[in-house]
Design a protein around this motif. Sequence first.
Motif, PDB file in Angstrom:
ATOM      1  N   CYS A 445       0.826  -1.210   0.000  1.00 29.70           N
ATOM      2  CA  CYS A 445       0.000   0.000   0.000  1.00 29.70           C
ATOM      3  C   CYS A 445       0.862   1.263   0.000  1.00 29.70           C
ATOM      4  N   VAL A 446       0.555   2.174  -0.930  1.00 27.09           N
ATOM      5  CA  VAL A 446       1.223   3.470  -0.963  1.00 27.09           C
ATOM      6  C   VAL A 446       0.210   4.615  -0.869  1.00 27.09           C
ATOM      7  N   SER A 447      -1.071   4.282  -0.783  1.00 27.82           N
ATOM      8  CA  SER A 447      -2.101   5.314  -0.617  1.00 27.82           C
ATOM      9  C   SER A 447      -1.951   5.961   0.755  1.00 27.82           C
ATOM     10  N   GLU A 448      -2.032   7.262   0.796  1.00 31.40           N
ATOM     11  CA  GLU A 448      -1.807   7.974   2.052  1.00 31.40           C
ATOM     12  C   GLU A 448      -2.804   7.581   3.128  1.00 31.40           C
ATOM     13  N   ASP A 449      -4.055   7.322   2.734  1.00 29.84           N
ATOM     14  CA  ASP A 449      -5.058   6.960   3.734  1.00 29.84           C
ATOM     15  C   ASP A 449      -5.163   5.456   3.931  1.00 29.84           C
ATOM     16  N   GLY A 450      -4.362   4.694   3.193  1.00 34.25           N
ATOM     17  CA  GLY A 450      -4.351   3.248   3.363  1.00 34.25           C
ATOM     18  C   GLY A 450      -5.488   2.524   2.674  1.00 34.25           C
ATOM     19  N   ASN A 451      -6.252   3.217   1.833  1.00 36.16           N
ATOM     20  CA  ASN A 451      -7.393   2.601   1.164  1.00 36.16           C
ATOM     21  C   ASN A 451      -7.109   2.374  -0.326  1.00 36.16           C
ATOM     22  N   VAL A 452      -7.919   1.516  -0.946  1.00 37.61           N
ATOM     23  CA  VAL A 452      -7.739   1.241  -2.368  1.00 37.61           C
ATOM     24  C   VAL A 452      -8.192   2.450  -3.183  1.00 37.61           C
ATOM     25  N   GLU A 453      -7.678   2.545  -4.401  1.00 37.79           N
ATOM     26  CA  GLU A 453      -8.033   3.632  -5.303  1.00 37.79           C
ATOM     27  C   GLU A 453      -8.302   3.070  -6.691  1.00 37.79           C
ATOM     28  N   ASP A 454      -9.099   3.790  -7.469  1.00 40.04           N
ATOM     29  CA  ASP A 454      -9.487   3.320  -8.805  1.00 40.04           C
ATOM     30  C   ASP A 454      -8.432   3.690  -9.847  1.00 40.04           C
ATOM     31  N   ILE A 455      -7.175   3.440  -9.520  1.00 37.21           N
ATOM     32  CA  ILE A 455      -6.065   3.782 -10.399  1.00 37.21           C
ATOM     33  C   ILE A 455      -5.256   2.525 -10.664  1.00 37.21           C
ATOM     34  N   LEU A 456      -5.116   2.176 -11.919  1.00 33.74           N
ATOM     35  CA  LEU A 456      -4.459   0.944 -12.300  1.00 33.74           C
ATOM     36  C   LEU A 456      -3.038   0.848 -11.743  1.00 33.74           C
ATOM     37  N   ALA A 457      -2.773  -0.219 -10.995  1.00 32.82           N
ATOM     38  CA  ALA A 457      -1.444  -0.635 -10.524  1.00 32.82           C
ATOM     39  C   ALA A 457      -0.865   0.217  -9.401  1.00 32.82           C
ATOM     40  N   LYS A 458      -1.620   1.143  -8.826  1.00 30.14           N
ATOM     41  CA  LYS A 458      -1.032   2.027  -7.814  1.00 30.14           C
ATOM     42  C   LYS A 458      -0.500   1.249  -6.615  1.00 30.14           C
ATOM     43  N   ASN A 459      -1.294   0.316  -6.073  1.00 27.18           N
ATOM     44  CA  ASN A 459      -0.887  -0.437  -4.886  1.00 27.18           C
ATOM     45  C   ASN A 459      -0.457  -1.857  -5.248  1.00 27.18           C
ATOM     46  N   SER A 460       0.292  -1.974  -6.327  1.00 30.36           N
ATOM     47  CA  SER A 460       0.747  -3.285  -6.785  1.00 30.36           C
ATOM     48  C   SER A 460       2.262  -3.408  -6.599  1.00 30.36           C
ATOM     49  N   MET A 461       2.806  -4.543  -7.020  1.00 31.88           N
ATOM     50  CA  MET A 461       4.216  -4.849  -6.829  1.00 31.88           C
ATOM     51  C   MET A 461       5.125  -3.866  -7.554  1.00 31.88           C
ATOM     52  N   THR A 462       6.219  -3.508  -6.891  1.00 32.92           N
ATOM     53  CA  THR A 462       7.211  -2.592  -7.448  1.00 32.92           C
ATOM     54  C   THR A 462       8.618  -3.136  -7.188  1.00 32.92           C
ATOM     55  N   PRO A 463       9.629  -2.641  -7.901  1.00 34.87           N
ATOM     56  CA  PRO A 463      11.013  -3.036  -7.596  1.00 34.87           C
ATOM     57  C   PRO A 463      11.405  -2.701  -6.163  1.00 34.87           C
ATOM     58  N   GLU A 464      10.877  -1.586  -5.636  1.00 31.29           N
ATOM     59  CA  GLU A 464      11.192  -1.193  -4.269  1.00 31.29           C
ATOM     60  C   GLU A 464      10.621  -2.187  -3.262  1.00 31.29           C
ATOM     61  N   ALA A 465       9.377  -2.634  -3.496  1.00 32.18           N
ATOM     62  CA  ALA A 465       8.773  -3.637  -2.613  1.00 32.18           C
ATOM     63  C   ALA A 465       9.520  -4.955  -2.710  1.00 32.18           C
ATOM     64  N   ALA A 466       9.971  -5.297  -3.922  1.00 28.27           N
ATOM     65  CA  ALA A 466      10.744  -6.521  -4.110  1.00 28.27           C
ATOM     66  C   ALA A 466      12.049  -6.459  -3.324  1.00 28.27           C
ATOM     67  N   LEU A 467      12.689  -5.303  -3.328  1.00 28.27           N
ATOM     68  CA  LEU A 467      13.923  -5.128  -2.575  1.00 28.27           C
ATOM     69  C   LEU A 467      13.683  -5.353  -1.088  1.00 28.27           C
ATOM     70  N   ARG A 468      12.611  -4.770  -0.565  1.00 25.75           N
ATOM     71  CA  ARG A 468      12.301  -4.946   0.857  1.00 25.75           C
ATOM     72  C   ARG A 468      12.035  -6.416   1.181  1.00 25.75           C
ATOM     73  N   ALA A 469      11.276  -7.086   0.313  1.00 29.51           N
ATOM     74  CA  ALA A 469      10.914  -8.488   0.572  1.00 29.51           C
ATOM     75  C   ALA A 469      12.142  -9.396   0.546  1.00 29.51           C
ATOM     76  N   VAL A 470      12.990  -9.222  -0.472  1.00 28.76           N
ATOM     77  CA  VAL A 470      14.170 -10.074  -0.599  1.00 28.76           C
ATOM     78  C   VAL A 470      15.142  -9.815   0.548  1.00 28.76           C
ATOM     79  N   THR A 471      15.333  -8.548   0.910  1.00 29.95           N
ATOM     80  CA  THR A 471      16.230  -8.213   2.016  1.00 29.95           C
ATOM     81  C   THR A 471      15.728  -8.809   3.324  1.00 29.95           C
ATOM     82  N   MET A 472      14.418  -8.720   3.551  1.00 32.94           N
ATOM     83  CA  MET A 472      13.852  -9.275   4.773  1.00 32.94           C
ATOM     84  C   MET A 472      14.014 -10.791   4.820  1.00 32.94           C
ATOM     85  N   MET A 473      13.809 -11.454   3.671  1.00 33.96           N
ATOM     86  CA  MET A 473      13.975 -12.905   3.639  1.00 33.96           C
ATOM     87  C   MET A 473      15.428 -13.287   3.935  1.00 33.96           C
ATOM     88  N   LYS A 474      16.363 -12.574   3.350  1.00 30.66           N
ATOM     89  CA  LYS A 474      17.774 -12.879   3.572  1.00 30.66           C
ATOM     90  C   LYS A 474      18.163 -12.634   5.026  1.00 30.66           C
TER      91      LYS A 474
END
Length: 506
Positions: A445-474
């Motif tokens: 989630c990147v929405s300021e209020d934490g809610n979904v929005e009618d904008i394609l791909a806004k709260n979807s996977m990103t390279p930045e989220a992938a970095l956080r996930a892989v780092t946390m797993m390691k």
Amino acid sequence: MSITNETAKFLKDDPGKKDGSLSDGKAIILDIKEGRNIHIEMPTYGIPAENTASAALGRADVSNGDTAGEQSEEYSQDRVRRTLKNYAFPVKDVKIGDKTSFDNGVLVVRKSLIQEALACNELIADVNMDVITPDHQDVYVNTMMDVQPIAVKKEGELGEGSTFEMTGVYMLLTGTDEDGLQTAEANVSNGIYEDNVWWGRPGAPDKDAFIVHVDVTIKKGTGMERPGPLASHQAMDIVTQEIRKVLKEKEIEDADKERLYEEIDRPNKPRVLLVKEIMGQGAMHDNLILPDEPCGFLGGRPNVDLGNVPVFLRTNEVRDGGIHALTCITPDTKEASLLYWREPIVKRLAEDEEVNFLGVLFVGSPQANEEKFYVSKRVGATIEAMNIDGCIVTTEGFGNNHIDFASHIEQIGSLGIPVVGVSYCGVQGALVVGNKYMDSMVDLCVSEDGNVEDILAKNSMTPEAALRAVTMMKNKIAGVKINAAPKKYNGSLIEENLSLAQEVCR
């Protein structure tokens, strides 16, 4: 002969020798002076097996001297499992015309294709096609059902050989039914195109790209049943397939760029796996697995029809368009076919020299809880057999699918495997189920209020989220403690974690 870790486990309760050897290291000696009908069974762990399958598996045969050392050293080296070559053909302009062609960077799409698309399925009521250019994106579109790359297999099957891809252009599927009801499950993304796309996301078209826009109208009342949305995708694939054919006629020498995708076995590094939960509740919650062409329609197996059980795809099968997304959920959390084509976690793990990335296990999310736990147990059984050292579990959307998402993490964590979960949560999608193994979560989630929005791909996977996930797993694999998250959504925490990850990983 030294005792291996596994042998040491066996010897824990063994009253025999525990000094690191068994007798003289070569044999067990039995002296029987006299006896009758004697039956003896003894464990053979720790004893060198000179003619067993160990050599076939690449392990050193301790009886073969220098040759064994060479075999062991060879097996311990990184090796390329398989390769895939991707050739890029830039598109400079797109037009609608009388004949489909692709010359000098100009793509022309045959206008009469819409008649063939209209006739491909009885549930289709109307088909329209136009081109959205980078300098004219202030146009109205119906809800965006999928975004797809235009690519074709020049040689080989998905995941191997060579693939031709048009760059700078994407296919966009939109649609309604005859009553004007948007073909979507919950929120919709219809409106002005440039206002309803969150640019820069892997699952969204690029801002400077041309769009071949196919809008499909299906029979009224069929939008919330599997056949209706499926027919829409079938219609657009009629158009895409003809474009693929002219692309396939090109020669490798005409390509602008060549990309080499390698699947590398790193036997001395932790074995890691990505588990992607995909929608499988039926209706418009479905996906096609391993179609004939990249992100294509024909030949793909719906995961619903496969019973939503886990299906393993090699790394290059995913990067070569092994998933055609049919899912029409909230647009901002939606994983379009384009996202699977350039999935950020797959890219990061495949290029990470510190891990041995095995591939992706796809598992559908059924509707009924009984089925959810059935497929989740199959995830656990599969992963147990794969003998992995770390795992990331992702899911798109939120709500009903969080039940099996949590169960997947529990199945994996209960095996003693470090596991990280990735999902949109925020406020609206906050987890309502959990277990003790869900101690390492990445929120999309990147929405300021934490809610979904009618904008394609806004709260979807990103390279930045992938970095956080892989780092946390390691970190978990290394035994680093993960601090507990706050009880309420806090967007600043995401930025803090990203900064920490960027300090040690690039």
